[in-house]
Design a protein around this motif. Structure first.
Motif, PDB file in Angstrom:
ATOM      1  N   ARG A   1     -15.285 -63.800  97.296  1.00 55.74           N
ATOM      2  CA  ARG A   1     -14.006 -64.772  97.043  1.00 55.74           C
ATOM      3  C   ARG A   1     -12.879 -64.122  97.458  1.00 55.74           C
ATOM      4  NH1 ARG A   1     -15.744 -69.063  93.795  1.00 55.74           N
ATOM      5  NH2 ARG A   1     -13.637 -69.540  93.073  1.00 55.74           N
ATOM      6  N   CYS A   2     -11.859 -64.952  97.960  1.00 53.85           N
ATOM      7  CA  CYS A   2     -10.593 -64.454  98.286  1.00 53.85           C
ATOM      8  C   CYS A   2      -9.640 -65.657  98.726  1.00 53.85           C
ATOM      9  CB  CYS A   2     -10.809 -63.478  99.301  1.00 53.85           C
ATOM     10  SG  CYS A   2     -11.142 -64.503 101.335  1.00 53.85           S
ATOM     11  N   ALA A   3      -8.433 -65.463  98.922  1.00 54.31           N
ATOM     12  CA  ALA A   3      -7.514 -66.514  99.559  1.00 54.31           C
ATOM     13  C   ALA A   3      -8.151 -67.050 100.634  1.00 54.31           C
ATOM     14  CB  ALA A   3      -6.125 -66.154  99.800  1.00 54.31           C
ATOM     15  N   ILE A   4      -8.290 -68.154 100.824  1.00 53.43           N
ATOM     16  CA  ILE A   4      -8.786 -69.115 101.926  1.00 53.43           C
ATOM     17  C   ILE A   4      -7.978 -69.990 102.458  1.00 53.43           C
ATOM     18  CG2 ILE A   4     -11.358 -68.532 101.301  1.00 53.43           C
ATOM     19  CD1 ILE A   4     -11.564 -71.557 100.884  1.00 53.43           C
ATOM     20  N   HIS A   5      -8.013 -70.622 103.753  1.00 48.36           N
ATOM     21  CA  HIS A   5      -7.104 -71.554 104.275  1.00 48.36           C
ATOM     22  C   HIS A   5      -7.559 -72.981 103.911  1.00 48.36           C
ATOM     23  CE1 HIS A   5      -5.314 -74.535 107.034  1.00 48.36           C
ATOM     24  NE2 HIS A   5      -4.521 -73.763 107.376  1.00 48.36           N
ATOM     25  N   ALA A   6      -8.840 -73.354 104.084  1.00 48.32           N
ATOM     26  CA  ALA A   6      -9.659 -74.230 103.373  1.00 48.32           C
ATOM     27  C   ALA A   6      -9.371 -75.595 104.285  1.00 48.32           C
ATOM     28  CB  ALA A   6      -9.396 -74.573 102.017  1.00 48.32           C
ATOM     29  N   ASP A   7      -8.627 -75.577 105.247  1.00 52.19           N
ATOM     30  CA  ASP A   7      -8.303 -76.623 106.052  1.00 52.19           C
ATOM     31  C   ASP A   7      -8.020 -76.297 107.658  1.00 52.19           C
ATOM     32  OD1 ASP A   7      -7.705 -79.377 106.405  1.00 52.19           O
ATOM     33  OD2 ASP A   7      -5.804 -79.365 106.253  1.00 52.19           O
ATOM     34  N   LEU A   8      -8.739 -75.168 108.034  1.00 49.25           N
ATOM     35  CA  LEU A   8      -8.398 -74.711 109.404  1.00 49.25           C
ATOM     36  C   LEU A   8      -8.848 -75.612 110.380  1.00 49.25           C
ATOM     37  CD1 LEU A   8      -6.326 -72.824 110.318  1.00 49.25           C
ATOM     38  CD2 LEU A   8      -8.702 -71.193 110.678  1.00 49.25           C
ATOM     39  N   PHE A   9      -8.619 -76.755 110.523  1.00 54.61           N
ATOM     40  CA  PHE A   9      -8.798 -77.855 111.625  1.00 54.61           C
ATOM     41  C   PHE A   9      -8.272 -77.240 112.989  1.00 54.61           C
ATOM     42  CE2 PHE A   9     -10.435 -80.130 108.244  1.00 54.61           C
ATOM     43  CZ  PHE A   9     -11.047 -81.230 108.892  1.00 54.61           C
ATOM     44  N   PRO A  10      -8.872 -77.633 114.149  1.00 58.84           N
ATOM     45  CA  PRO A  10      -8.227 -77.329 115.381  1.00 58.84           C
ATOM     46  C   PRO A  10      -6.649 -77.637 115.452  1.00 58.84           C
ATOM     47  CG  PRO A  10     -10.291 -78.176 116.086  1.00 58.84           C
ATOM     48  CD  PRO A  10      -9.916 -78.343 114.427  1.00 58.84           C
ATOM     49  N   ASP A  11      -6.281 -78.682 115.009  1.00 57.07           N
ATOM     50  CA  ASP A  11      -4.806 -78.937 114.896  1.00 57.07           C
ATOM     51  C   ASP A  11      -3.886 -77.997 113.984  1.00 57.07           C
ATOM     52  OD1 ASP A  11      -5.613 -80.257 112.447  1.00 57.07           O
ATOM     53  OD2 ASP A  11      -4.858 -82.112 112.882  1.00 57.07           O
ATOM     54  N   ASN A  12      -4.881 -77.270 113.061  1.00 59.60           N
ATOM     55  CA  ASN A  12      -3.909 -76.375 112.244  1.00 59.60           C
ATOM     56  C   ASN A  12      -3.958 -74.758 112.897  1.00 59.60           C
ATOM     57  OD1 ASN A  12      -2.953 -77.838 110.390  1.00 59.60           O
ATOM     58  ND2 ASN A  12      -4.866 -77.849 109.124  1.00 59.60           N
ATOM     59  N   VAL A  13      -4.302 -74.685 114.090  1.00 52.88           N
ATOM     60  CA  VAL A  13      -4.403 -73.364 115.087  1.00 52.88           C
ATOM     61  C   VAL A  13      -3.303 -73.966 116.283  1.00 52.88           C
ATOM     62  CG1 VAL A  13      -5.804 -71.666 116.117  1.00 52.88           C
ATOM     63  CG2 VAL A  13      -6.558 -72.711 114.100  1.00 52.88           C
ATOM     64  N   LEU A  14      -2.497 -73.165 116.394  1.00 48.92           N
ATOM     65  CA  LEU A  14      -1.656 -72.978 117.639  1.00 48.92           C
ATOM     66  C   LEU A  14      -2.166 -71.821 118.561  1.00 48.92           C
ATOM     67  CD1 LEU A  14       1.780 -73.426 116.093  1.00 48.92           C
ATOM     68  CD2 LEU A  14       0.167 -75.249 116.837  1.00 48.92           C
ATOM     69  N   MET A  15      -2.352 -72.465 120.099  1.00 51.34           N
ATOM     70  CA  MET A  15      -3.022 -71.489 120.854  1.00 51.34           C
ATOM     71  C   MET A  15      -2.067 -71.552 122.268  1.00 51.34           C
ATOM     72  SD  MET A  15      -7.155 -71.709 120.299  1.00 51.34           S
ATOM     73  CE  MET A  15      -7.085 -69.984 120.733  1.00 51.34           C
ATOM     74  N   LEU A  16      -2.192 -70.635 122.998  1.00 48.80           N
ATOM     75  CA  LEU A  16      -1.647 -70.581 124.538  1.00 48.80           C
ATOM     76  C   LEU A  16      -2.679 -69.961 125.253  1.00 48.80           C
ATOM     77  CD1 LEU A  16       2.033 -69.302 124.202  1.00 48.80           C
ATOM     78  CD2 LEU A  16       1.355 -71.777 124.607  1.00 48.80           C
ATOM     79  N   GLY A  17      -3.375 -70.744 126.150  1.00 51.84           N
ATOM     80  CA  GLY A  17      -4.611 -70.476 126.478  1.00 51.84           C
ATOM     81  C   GLY A  17      -5.466 -70.092 125.692  1.00 51.84           C
ATOM     82  N   ASP A  18      -6.197 -68.800 125.549  1.00 50.74           N
ATOM     83  CA  ASP A  18      -7.207 -68.443 124.633  1.00 50.74           C
ATOM     84  C   ASP A  18      -6.771 -67.574 123.790  1.00 50.74           C
ATOM     85  OD1 ASP A  18      -9.028 -69.689 126.414  1.00 50.74           O
ATOM     86  OD2 ASP A  18      -9.798 -67.784 127.461  1.00 50.74           O
ATOM     87  N   ASP A  19      -5.268 -67.587 123.449  1.00 49.62           N
ATOM     88  CA  ASP A  19      -4.881 -66.664 122.697  1.00 49.62           C
ATOM     89  C   ASP A  19      -4.091 -67.466 121.488  1.00 49.62           C
ATOM     90  OD1 ASP A  19      -5.118 -64.280 123.959  1.00 49.62           O
ATOM     91  OD2 ASP A  19      -3.268 -64.657 125.145  1.00 49.62           O
ATOM     92  N   VAL A  20      -4.436 -67.256 120.160  1.00 48.74           N
ATOM     93  CA  VAL A  20      -4.064 -67.687 118.974  1.00 48.74           C
ATOM     94  C   VAL A  20      -2.587 -67.502 118.727  1.00 48.74           C
ATOM     95  CG1 VAL A  20      -4.254 -68.006 116.446  1.00 48.74           C
ATOM     96  CG2 VAL A  20      -6.265 -67.945 117.748  1.00 48.74           C
ATOM     97  N   THR A  21      -1.876 -68.432 118.736  1.00 43.42           N
ATOM     98  CA  THR A  21      -0.040 -67.888 118.525  1.00 43.42           C
ATOM     99  C   THR A  21      -0.003 -68.216 116.964  1.00 43.42           C
ATOM    100  OG1 THR A  21       0.407 -70.195 119.292  1.00 43.42           O
ATOM    101  CG2 THR A  21       0.401 -68.491 120.923  1.00 43.42           C
TER     102      THR A  21
END
Length: 319
Positions: free
Chosen positions: A188-208
């Motif tokens: 167990r640890c601190a988790i995001h619990a809601d990491l949908f695609p709209d909660n990840v920002l990307m430029l190309g294949d890189d997570v920003t």
């Protein structure tokens, strides 16, 4: 993200005057999501996100979220911490709501992630989990396994207004999945619990950037991956499963945290639980969203269909 609370230009100008961020140029409401009121704010010194926290976010828990974001930012992760005003204060009040001005991150959220993008995002999640190894704050999961039946009972037979048989399908699924939920032996640890695609920002294949941490909590670490898997591996309707994306998520995460045999065996149960959680919250919002709210309601059945993928025997009627 959404807009429930309207903010006047005058009130926003006075709010921004507390900060060293320049003068207001424009502000635009952000309609995506369902939790808080959000605006893209442009000033003479740059762009920011203004968030007003609505009823589902407990104001007393905001220090946890701010502390987690500060911790991750200090570790070098691409997350959006709140900006302190001239007095060093992060949490303000605006239009009768707790509010924060948040760092703007570049990048776009994806509607149709590729396997390469999914793998990069899963690695970013794993890096987040590694970074919280020394994070000491704790928050129970406000949408965790113990909350599903009470929320189901609040929705009641109104669920059948969404689809005939939905009430019985969710009742059966909740009974089965909660009875087989993994115990305390899981990491167990601190988790995001809601990491949908709209909660990840990307430029190309890189997570920003990883954003929108307002369901973050202490829970089973691999459950975070299960939530992500259920969110990323299907089309918007939940009818079509993309195995390449699903496999890329597992591969990317496992490059940092290899799944144990027990975790692999329990993964369908964790993913089914994620589907129940989002089917229920979407159903509640579907039945209770104010008619005048600038917010996009999301289809609960899209998660019932996902549930049928992970646990075919649990859904009999409503899809």
């Amino acid at each position: 993200m959404a807009v429930y609370t309207q903010v006047s230009a005058e009130a926003l100008g006075e709010f921004l005057a507390r900060y060293d961020v320049g003068e207001l140029v424009s502000a635009k409401g952000i309609a995506e999501g369902v939790e808080n009121s959000n605006y893209l704010v442009e000033t003479t010194r740059g762009r920011f996100i203004l968030t007003l926290y609505e009823k589902r976010v407990n104001a007393e828990e905001l220090p946890y979220f701010m502390g987690l974001l500060d911790h991750l930012a200090d570790k070098g992760l691409a997350v959006p911490p709140a900006i302190k005003d001239r007095r060093g204060v992060e949490i303000q009040e605006l239009e009768g709501r707790p509010a924060c001005l948040i760092k703007f991150l570049s990048g776009v959220s994806l509607s149709h992630p590729t396997p390469a993008q999914a793998e990069a995002a899963a690695i970013a999640m794993a890096d987040m989990h590694a970074a919280v190894a020394d994070f000491t704050l704790d928050r129970p999961n406000s949408m965790g396994v113990d909350t599903w039946r009470p929320l189901f009972e609040k929705c009641g037979h109104s669920l059948n207004q969404i689809a005939p048989g939905l009430h019985d399908d969710l009742a059966h699924a909740i009974e089965h999945v909660t009875a087989n939920w993994p115990g305390d032996a899981f990491d167990r640890c601190a988790i995001h619990a809601d990491l949908f695609p709209d909660n990840v920002l990307m430029l190309g294949d890189d997570v920003t950037g990883l954003i929108d941490f307002y369901f973050a909590c202490t829970d089973i670490r691999v459950y975070d991956l299960a939530v992500m898997h259920s969110a990323w591996s299907f089309d918007a309707t939940g009818r079509s499963y993309d195995a390449a994306v699903g496999d890329a998520l597992i591969r990317g995460y496992s490059s940092r945290f290899p799944l144990t045999d027990v975790e692999q065996a329990q993964f369908p149960t964790l993913a089914a639980g994620a589907c129940i959680r989002f089917a229920l919250s979407r159903a509640w919002d579907w039945l209770n969203t104010p008619a005048d709210a600038l917010v996009m309601r999301k289809d609960p059945l899209a998660y019932v269909r996902r549930l049928k993928h992970y646990a075919p025997d649990l859904v009999k009627h409503s899809t």
